[in-house]
Design an enzyme around this catalytic site. Structure first.
Site: not given
Ligand SMILES: *Cc1c(COP(=O)(O)O)cnc(C)c1O
Length: 336
Positions: A75-77, A79
């Site tokens: 759930q990387s912001n 990325v």
């Protein structure tokens, strides 16, 4: 200091607002809490990585990259914002997503930021926990290069001295806004992870000879390790800016009391912070970063760490898109 000599693609909606949180301040009985809305940087639901990417993606473009690679948690912001920026520039985006939580539910693995990465046309590979993810990324990048691609790699969180320039600029922006409104800032607080935000901010503040205490609430590493990471990056950043030695080791303060069980694992206090910001201010925090930062701020206020008359700026670093990956952690009782 002359930031304009560094290549930059101006994509973020800047300046982001600096606003008082009147109901939250009342609820806690002071200090006066202000919010710097870096959740409103404008790129695909916003967040702090957009400022860093303005400098990183300019470097990618100058190197003629046709592909950008980066890595992060599922759930990387970072990325998400990288995939959106790549779409805007018309280049490919390939990412590595690390499973740091072990969550197997559909929302965590496919909704929220993952869904948006795919909407922007990114491709991804997953990796198990505990690898050296930057090294993994470099080895995938090498393979793509052997196949003829011109790949620009961005470290996790966009946190190198190029990315940190985005938060040097943010320090200037905050000071300029405070000067315009006649706001005396006594403290600045924000969530700290891959260290670029805090390193950039402290470099910018100290380069301006502004001595507002800056507190990073860690979302992952223990205090000592986090402070070392921030310090080392601040050294690189100030060297790049041409003002080495303005940052001292004791300017770097992190607090790791609000991590909970680990990176990406929501805490009860973080969920309380999300609820308070949502119900008192109409503002969405995220479960991984800004809520842990805010839970630290709220707890330190309750413990009397700040004077009632202080003005404390909380930098909202974004991340609300990941709420949709974390719906199982919320219970609305008989309202739902
Ligand atoms: C990445 C991130 C942070 C932490 O910033 P770093 O520069 O990695 O320390 C904080 N909040 C959100 C929402 C983020 O995505």
């Amino acid at each position: 200091m002359n930031l304009s000599r560094f290549p930059r693609i101006r994509l973020a909606h800047l300046p982001t607002p600096l606003e008082p949180l009147i109901r939250l301040s009342e609820e806690l009985g002071g200090p006066e809490i202000w919010i710097k809305r870096d959740d409103c940087t404008g790129l695909s639901t916003g967040g702090n990585k957009t400022r860093k990417l303005e400098f990183l993606m300019a470097e990618a473009q100058n190197q003629g990259a046709d592909t950008v690679m980066t890595q992060g948690a599922i759930q990387s912001n970072h990325v998400r914002q990288t995939s959106a920026f790549a779409a805007k520039l018309g280049i490919k985006c390939h990412v590595l997503l690390e499973d740091r939580t072990g969550y197997t539910d559909d929302n965590y693995n496919h909704n929220g930021n993952v869904f948006i990465d795919l909407l922007h046309g990114a491709t991804y590979e997953k990796r198990g926990p505990g690898l050296d993810m930057n090294a993994e990324m470099e080895s995938v990048a090498e393979k793509l290069r052997e196949g003829g691609a011109n790949v620009y790699t961005i470290p996790g969180g966009g946190s190198n001295s190029t990315g940190a320039l985005g938060y040097v600029d943010c320090a200037f922006e905050i000071l300029h806004q405070a000067n315009e409104m006649g706001l005396v800032i006594d403290h600045i607080v924000h969530a700290t992870g891959s260290a670029g935000t805090q390193a950039g901010l402290i470099s910018g503040l100290k380069a301006m000879n502004v001595n507002i205490p800056l507190l990073g609430i860690s979302v992952r590493a223990p205090k000592e390790e986090q402070e070392e990471n921030v310090y080392n990056l601040a050294i690189d950043t100030t060297a790049k800016l041409g003002c080495p030695s303005v940052v001292n080791r004791d300017d770097i303060v992190a607090n790791s009391d609000y991590v909970g069980e680990g990176y990406g694992l929501p805490t009860e206090a973080g969920i309380e912070a999300i609820t308070m910001f949502a119900e008192l201010e109409g503002i969405l925090l995220d479960p991984v970063y800004s809520s842990k930062g805010a839970s630290g701020l709220i707890d330190l206020i309750r413990k009397g760490r700040f004077k009632k008359s202080d003005r404390v700026v909380f930098i909202h670093t974004g991340g609300s898109a990941s709420l949709f990956g974390y719906t199982k952690h919320f219970d609305f009782g008989d309202r739902a």
